[in-house]
Design a protein around this motif. Structure first.
Motif, PDB file in Angstrom:
ATOM      1  N   VAL A 318       0.845  -1.207   0.000  1.00 59.28           N
ATOM      2  CA  VAL A 318       0.000   0.000   0.000  1.00 59.28           C
ATOM      3  C   VAL A 318       0.879   1.254   0.000  1.00 59.28           C
ATOM      4  CG1 VAL A 318      -1.615   1.361   1.394  1.00 59.28           C
ATOM      5  CG2 VAL A 318      -1.998  -1.084   1.076  1.00 59.28           C
ATOM      6  N   PHE A 319       1.942   1.233   0.820  1.00 53.66           N
ATOM      7  CA  PHE A 319       2.823   2.411   0.876  1.00 53.66           C
ATOM      8  C   PHE A 319       3.447   2.679  -0.485  1.00 53.66           C
ATOM      9  CE2 PHE A 319       3.742   1.440   5.621  1.00 53.66           C
ATOM     10  CZ  PHE A 319       2.511   1.948   5.941  1.00 53.66           C
ATOM     11  N   GLU A 320       3.942   1.604  -1.097  1.00 54.68           N
ATOM     12  CA  GLU A 320       4.640   1.808  -2.362  1.00 54.68           C
ATOM     13  C   GLU A 320       3.678   2.301  -3.448  1.00 54.68           C
ATOM     14  OE1 GLU A 320       7.090  -1.372  -3.827  1.00 54.68           O
ATOM     15  OE2 GLU A 320       7.421  -0.332  -5.729  1.00 54.68           O
ATOM     16  N   ARG A 321       2.504   1.636  -3.517  1.00 50.62           N
ATOM     17  CA  ARG A 321       1.524   2.044  -4.530  1.00 50.62           C
ATOM     18  C   ARG A 321       1.143   3.505  -4.367  1.00 50.62           C
ATOM     19  NH1 ARG A 321      -3.014  -2.502  -4.205  1.00 50.62           N
ATOM     20  NH2 ARG A 321      -1.622  -4.138  -4.915  1.00 50.62           N
ATOM     21  N   THR A 322       0.891   3.886  -3.119  1.00 50.21           N
ATOM     22  CA  THR A 322       0.458   5.259  -2.871  1.00 50.21           C
ATOM     23  C   THR A 322       1.584   6.239  -3.193  1.00 50.21           C
ATOM     24  OG1 THR A 322      -0.881   4.355  -1.112  1.00 50.21           O
ATOM     25  CG2 THR A 322      -0.655   6.741  -1.158  1.00 50.21           C
ATOM     26  N   GLY A 323       2.796   5.897  -2.741  1.00 52.48           N
ATOM     27  CA  GLY A 323       3.937   6.768  -2.986  1.00 52.48           C
ATOM     28  C   GLY A 323       4.197   6.941  -4.472  1.00 52.48           C
ATOM     29  N   ARG A 324       4.053   5.870  -5.239  1.00 48.82           N
ATOM     30  CA  ARG A 324       4.290   5.962  -6.685  1.00 48.82           C
ATOM     31  C   ARG A 324       3.210   6.795  -7.364  1.00 48.82           C
ATOM     32  NH1 ARG A 324       8.634   3.345  -8.079  1.00 48.82           N
ATOM     33  NH2 ARG A 324       9.207   1.422  -7.018  1.00 48.82           N
ATOM     34  N   LYS A 325       1.951   6.608  -6.876  1.00 45.06           N
ATOM     35  CA  LYS A 325       0.873   7.398  -7.460  1.00 45.06           C
ATOM     36  C   LYS A 325       1.111   8.892  -7.247  1.00 45.06           C
ATOM     37  CE  LYS A 325      -3.114   6.017  -6.029  1.00 45.06           C
ATOM     38  NZ  LYS A 325      -4.252   5.195  -5.684  1.00 45.06           N
ATOM     39  N   LYS A 326       1.790   9.199  -6.157  1.00 49.49           N
ATOM     40  CA  LYS A 326       2.078  10.602  -5.863  1.00 49.49           C
ATOM     41  C   LYS A 326       3.344  11.067  -6.548  1.00 49.49           C
ATOM     42  CE  LYS A 326      -0.205  11.001  -1.406  1.00 49.49           C
ATOM     43  NZ  LYS A 326       0.051  11.137   0.026  1.00 49.49           N
ATOM     44  N   GLY A 327       3.893  10.243  -7.418  1.00 55.58           N
ATOM     45  CA  GLY A 327       5.028  10.698  -8.217  1.00 55.58           C
ATOM     46  C   GLY A 327       6.379  10.217  -7.739  1.00 55.58           C
ATOM     47  N   GLY A 328       6.419   9.367  -6.728  1.00 59.81           N
ATOM     48  CA  GLY A 328       7.704   8.838  -6.272  1.00 59.81           C
ATOM     49  C   GLY A 328       8.308   7.938  -7.343  1.00 59.81           C
ATOM     50  N   ARG A 329       9.591   8.153  -7.668  1.00 66.08           N
ATOM     51  CA  ARG A 329      10.230   7.376  -8.723  1.00 66.08           C
ATOM     52  C   ARG A 329      11.374   6.547  -8.175  1.00 66.08           C
ATOM     53  NH1 ARG A 329       7.808   8.921 -12.938  1.00 66.08           N
ATOM     54  NH2 ARG A 329       6.878  10.971 -12.800  1.00 66.08           N
ATOM     55  N   GLY A 330      11.838   5.632  -9.011  1.00 64.71           N
ATOM     56  CA  GLY A 330      13.002   4.836  -8.628  1.00 64.71           C
ATOM     57  C   GLY A 330      12.644   3.801  -7.578  1.00 64.71           C
ATOM     58  N   LEU A 331      13.699   3.208  -7.050  1.00 68.00           N
ATOM     59  CA  LEU A 331      13.503   2.086  -6.136  1.00 68.00           C
ATOM     60  C   LEU A 331      12.823   2.548  -4.838  1.00 68.00           C
ATOM     61  CD1 LEU A 331      14.021  -0.868  -6.281  1.00 68.00           C
ATOM     62  CD2 LEU A 331      16.291  -0.505  -5.282  1.00 68.00           C
ATOM     63  N   PHE A 332      13.260   3.694  -4.322  1.00 68.24           N
ATOM     64  CA  PHE A 332      12.755   4.123  -3.023  1.00 68.24           C
ATOM     65  C   PHE A 332      12.124   5.516  -3.040  1.00 68.24           C
ATOM     66  CE2 PHE A 332      15.977   0.925  -1.804  1.00 68.24           C
ATOM     67  CZ  PHE A 332      15.105   0.047  -1.174  1.00 68.24           C
ATOM     68  N   GLY A 333      11.976   6.105  -4.227  1.00 66.45           N
ATOM     69  CA  GLY A 333      11.428   7.457  -4.303  1.00 66.45           C
ATOM     70  C   GLY A 333      10.053   7.556  -3.669  1.00 66.45           C
ATOM     71  N   TRP A 334       9.270   6.473  -3.790  1.00 69.87           N
ATOM     72  CA  TRP A 334       7.917   6.498  -3.228  1.00 69.87           C
ATOM     73  C   TRP A 334       7.934   6.727  -1.720  1.00 69.87           C
ATOM     74  CZ3 TRP A 334       7.413   2.566   0.342  1.00 69.87           C
ATOM     75  CH2 TRP A 334       8.308   1.500   0.214  1.00 69.87           C
ATOM     76  N   PHE A 335       9.019   6.304  -1.105  1.00 76.66           N
ATOM     77  CA  PHE A 335       9.116   6.364   0.350  1.00 76.66           C
ATOM     78  C   PHE A 335       9.049   7.810   0.847  1.00 76.66           C
ATOM     79  CE2 PHE A 335      11.372   5.480   4.393  1.00 76.66           C
ATOM     80  CZ  PHE A 335      10.612   4.404   4.799  1.00 76.66           C
ATOM     81  N   THR A 336       9.701   8.707   0.064  1.00 76.36           N
ATOM     82  CA  THR A 336       9.744  10.106   0.492  1.00 76.36           C
ATOM     83  C   THR A 336       8.393  10.794   0.298  1.00 76.36           C
ATOM     84  OG1 THR A 336      10.423  10.749  -1.710  1.00 76.36           O
ATOM     85  CG2 THR A 336      12.181  10.298  -0.137  1.00 76.36           C
ATOM     86  N   LYS A 337       7.511  10.160  -0.466  1.00 70.72           N
ATOM     87  CA  LYS A 337       6.213  10.795  -0.748  1.00 70.72           C
ATOM     88  C   LYS A 337       5.188  10.525   0.348  1.00 70.72           C
ATOM     89  CE  LYS A 337       7.265  12.434  -4.774  1.00 70.72           C
ATOM     90  NZ  LYS A 337       7.376  13.891  -4.956  1.00 70.72           N
ATOM     91  N   LEU A 338       5.557   9.739   1.316  1.00 67.86           N
ATOM     92  CA  LEU A 338       4.591   9.441   2.378  1.00 67.86           C
ATOM     93  C   LEU A 338       4.514  10.641   3.337  1.00 67.86           C
ATOM     94  CD1 LEU A 338       5.657   5.739   2.917  1.00 67.86           C
ATOM     95  CD2 LEU A 338       3.633   6.571   1.725  1.00 67.86           C
ATOM     96  N   PRO A 339       3.357  10.818   3.971  1.00 66.51           N
ATOM     97  CA  PRO A 339       3.142  12.041   4.785  1.00 66.51           C
ATOM     98  C   PRO A 339       3.829  11.952   6.149  1.00 66.51           C
ATOM     99  CG  PRO A 339       1.170  10.694   4.803  1.00 66.51           C
ATOM    100  CD  PRO A 339       2.141   9.993   3.913  1.00 66.51           C
ATOM    101  N   TRP A 340       5.139  12.102   6.153  1.00 67.54           N
ATOM    102  CA  TRP A 340       5.904  11.911   7.393  1.00 67.54           C
ATOM    103  C   TRP A 340       5.562  12.924   8.462  1.00 67.54           C
ATOM    104  CZ3 TRP A 340       7.747   7.347   7.640  1.00 67.54           C
ATOM    105  CH2 TRP A 340       8.105   6.683   6.468  1.00 67.54           C
ATOM    106  N   LYS A 341       5.015  14.065   8.058  1.00 69.37           N
ATOM    107  CA  LYS A 341       4.739  15.102   9.060  1.00 69.37           C
ATOM    108  C   LYS A 341       3.336  14.981   9.639  1.00 69.37           C
ATOM    109  CE  LYS A 341       8.158  18.419   7.655  1.00 69.37           C
ATOM    110  NZ  LYS A 341       8.404  18.931   6.303  1.00 69.37           N
ATOM    111  N   ASP A 342       2.635  13.911   9.258  1.00 67.17           N
ATOM    112  CA  ASP A 342       1.286  13.698   9.780  1.00 67.17           C
ATOM    113  C   ASP A 342       1.371  12.626  10.869  1.00 67.17           C
ATOM    114  OD1 ASP A 342      -1.340  13.031  10.270  1.00 67.17           O
ATOM    115  OD2 ASP A 342      -1.952  13.153   8.158  1.00 67.17           O
ATOM    116  N   VAL A 343       1.098  13.040  12.101  1.00 64.38           N
ATOM    117  CA  VAL A 343       1.266  12.103  13.219  1.00 64.38           C
ATOM    118  C   VAL A 343       0.346  10.881  13.069  1.00 64.38           C
ATOM    119  CG1 VAL A 343      -0.390  13.304  14.724  1.00 64.38           C
ATOM    120  CG2 VAL A 343       1.353  11.852  15.726  1.00 64.38           C
ATOM    121  N   ARG A 344      -0.766  11.063  12.385  1.00 61.88           N
ATOM    122  CA  ARG A 344      -1.714   9.947  12.231  1.00 61.88           C
ATOM    123  C   ARG A 344      -1.109   8.832  11.388  1.00 61.88           C
ATOM    124  NH1 ARG A 344      -6.471  12.865   9.470  1.00 61.88           N
ATOM    125  NH2 ARG A 344      -4.657  13.367   8.190  1.00 61.88           N
TER     126      ARG A 344
END
Ligand code: HEM
Ligand code: CU
Length: 558
Positions: A318-344
């Protein structure tokens, strides 16, 4: 359809906020949850400082009394009240409101548990029940303590039946449809809670006449076994509660879709069926249980590792799919697209990561030879502060940042969100320091459940000191985190600006295959659960009873 029902359905469908009568129930449960966390946390700090030799237990109290209260407040009150408050809110939201009867049951359950807790607390405060949360015979507390426990169990049953009635009613009105996914999780949790607490109820009814003095002796093995049939299941009840939020809520928070609905339901079904016959992994060094039976329980406890791995896979998918949909590229680019500043998202994410370490330690403990090394040492305490104190507690905290605003009709403000991020970091650092220190000092022999002693300056005991100091530092950070968490909860409940926050339930993928209806066969799942319980427990229980050793009179060891 009555006007009332129609308005409820509109409310739910248009996300017009929560139903006031149902909100009161969940809010009350949450208030108790977080008071239990505060008081339990303070007691934990007292223990931690004492173990490090930094604090004498205040006059009039003793270490085991405080440890009993810490265990019961956090294991029984914190987790149970959260679970019930959360699922009742989920049922109200996804099934279109609780019925008046179920509401009444939720209040009766609340009252029973509070009264039961107060009754159990009195002998604890009098130092007449310092038997720790496991209350193993032959240690015997004042009978009043067990009577309190009976009321708590009754409360749990009433709340379980409230869930069953709600789900049955919905199914009757929606023939042929799958129940909403959160209600499916709730059903699994309360099925397990109901069946496992039967064991502990039987145990307590064995203990009461013995503690009063009506019968002279008790079968120690039988009571320990009944306890762990319950205790081991309780652990997985917290776990299913936590993953319900991982599967259902988190995808919504990160702007994605749920993982396969069918697979999610299969995970719940597997956990429900396979769970109970694992209790002997808490009794690996107990005498009187044949090796094949212990082996079977270990196998069953590892078997629930399988749905856990499915969960890990699903989450990262789910994380990877969502991150890629938000434009994350490469092997781990999707990871940076997750909402890290949202405590929830951030808090439960850390909770998931902690479970990798916690689960690995758990596998160590189920191995007979390795278990001998860490048995009854602080390693074990480190393990469950990682699993329960990190994975479960941080998930619950993460939930609180949307659930409480939903319940109180207030906003999650940026300030409280930042506070939550800070809380999560402090909690993670504190709990990591504390539990790593506990694991390591356990490996070199420091016992659990033992107040401060340096064993006459023995060199082994002296070598524990640095770890115990780290434990105390971790505990100190933790108490700051506890205070922030409790402050945030009460702020969101009573002080934050008014506004509507939705109940974040993620949708399925657009082209998801429809969930097969066989997943709804709860009669079959309960039948299979009973079969595995019989497989795990009939032979040993019969042996304990038929070949019972001489029983034990009660002891007061403190
Ligand atoms: C402020 C945070 C906390 C601190 C400083 C703390 C500290 C401790 C310490 C030092 C012990 C071990 C005592 C011993 O075996 O001699 C302990 C035991 C325990 N803690 Fe915590 N703890 C904290 C939070 C929690 C949380 C959040 C949970 C669960 C949700 C929890 C559950 C337990 C349980 C179940 C035991 C075992 C009690 C027993 O062996 O009877 N603790 N804690
Ligand atoms: Cu277990």
């Amino acid at each position: 359809m009555t006007v009332l029902k129609k308005s409820m359905i509109e409310r739910v469908e248009n996300k017009l906020g929560a139903i006031p009568e149902d909100v009161k129930i969940s809010k009350s449960y949450m208030v108790v949850t977080f008071i239990a966390l505060l008081v339990g946390g303070i007691l934990g700090l007292v223990q931690g400082l004492n173990r490090a030799g930094l604090l004498e237990i205040p006059n009039g109290f003793n270490y085991y009394q405080i440890l009993t209260a810490h265990g019961i407040l956090l294991i029984l009150i914190f987790t149970a009240f959260f679970t019930i408050g959360y699922f009742y809110a989920g049922l109200s939201h996804t099934l279109g409101g609780l019925s008046p009867k179920v509401r009444k049951m939720a209040w009766i359950a609340f009252g029973l548990k509070i009264i039961g807790f107060i009754i159990a607390l009195i002998p604890i405060l009098q130092n007449e029940a310092s038997v720790l949360y496991t209350f193993y015979p032959p240690m015997a507390a004042s009978p009043i303590f067990y009577i309190g426990l009976v009321l708590i169990v009754l409360g749990i049953w009433v709340s379980a039946f409230g869930v069953f009635i709600s789900v049955a009613k919905w199914r009757k009105q929606h023939k042929g449809q799958n129940i909403p996914i959160l209600a499916f999780f709730a059903t699994g949790v309360f099925v397990l809670l109901f069946f496992s607490s039967i064991f502990v109820a039987v145990e307590v009814f064995m203990i009461i006449p013995w503690a009063i003095g009506w019968v002279e002796t008790i079968n120690v093995m039988l009571s320990r076994t009944l306890f762990w049939a319950f205790g081991h299941t309780l652990v997985n009840i917290w776990y299913i509660t936590a993953i319900s939020a991982w599967y259902v809520i988190i995808p919504k928070i990160i702007g994605g879709k749920r993982f396969s609905d069918t697979l999610t339901r299969v995970v719940v079904i597997l956990l429900v069926i396979l769970n109970i016959p694992g209790g002997f992994h808490h009794q690996i060094v107990d005498p009187g249980i044949s090796e094949p039976i212990k082996y079977m329980h270990v196998f069953m406890s590892l078997a629930i590792g399988f749905p856990s791995l499915m969960t890990a896979f699903a989450m990262f998918a789910v994380f990877e799919r969502t991150g890629r949909k938000k434009g994350g590229r490469g092997l781990f680019g999707w990871f940076t697209k997750l909402p890290w500043k949202d405590v929830r998202f951030f808090a439960p994410f850390v909770a998931m990561v902690a479970f990798i370490a916690g689960g690995a330690g758990g596998i160590v403990q189920t191995m007979h030879q390795l278990n001998q090394v860490i048995h009854n040492t602080l390693w074990v305490v480190g393990h469950f502060h990682l699993t329960l104190g990190m994975t479960v507690a941080l998930t619950f905290f993460g939930i609180s940042y949307w659930l409480i605003p939903y319940l109180s009709g207030r906003k999650l403000t940026a300030k409280v969100n930042t506070l939550g991020i800070l809380q999560t970091i402090l909690w993670t650092v504190g709990m990591s320091l504390m539990s790593i220190a506990m694991h390591l000092v356990g490996l070199i022999g420091s016992p659990r459940r033992t107040s401060f002693s340096n064993y006459g300056e023995h060199e082994v005991a002296l070598s524990w000191d640095p770890y115990l100091i780290i434990l105390a530092i971790g505990g100190t950070l933790l108490i700051i985190a506890v205070i922030i968490q409790v402050y945030a909860v009460f702020h969101m409940m009573f002080l934050s600006p008014r506004g509507e926050e939705g109940f974040p339930i993620a949708e399925e993928e657009e082209h998801a295959t429809p969930t097969p209806y066989w997943t709804e066969r709860w009669g079959t799942w309960v039948f299979l659960l009973l079969i595995t319980v019989a497989m795990g427990y009939v032979i040993p229980l019969v042996e304990f009873i038929v070949n019972a050793p001489p029983g034990s009179p009660p002891f007061k060891t403190w």
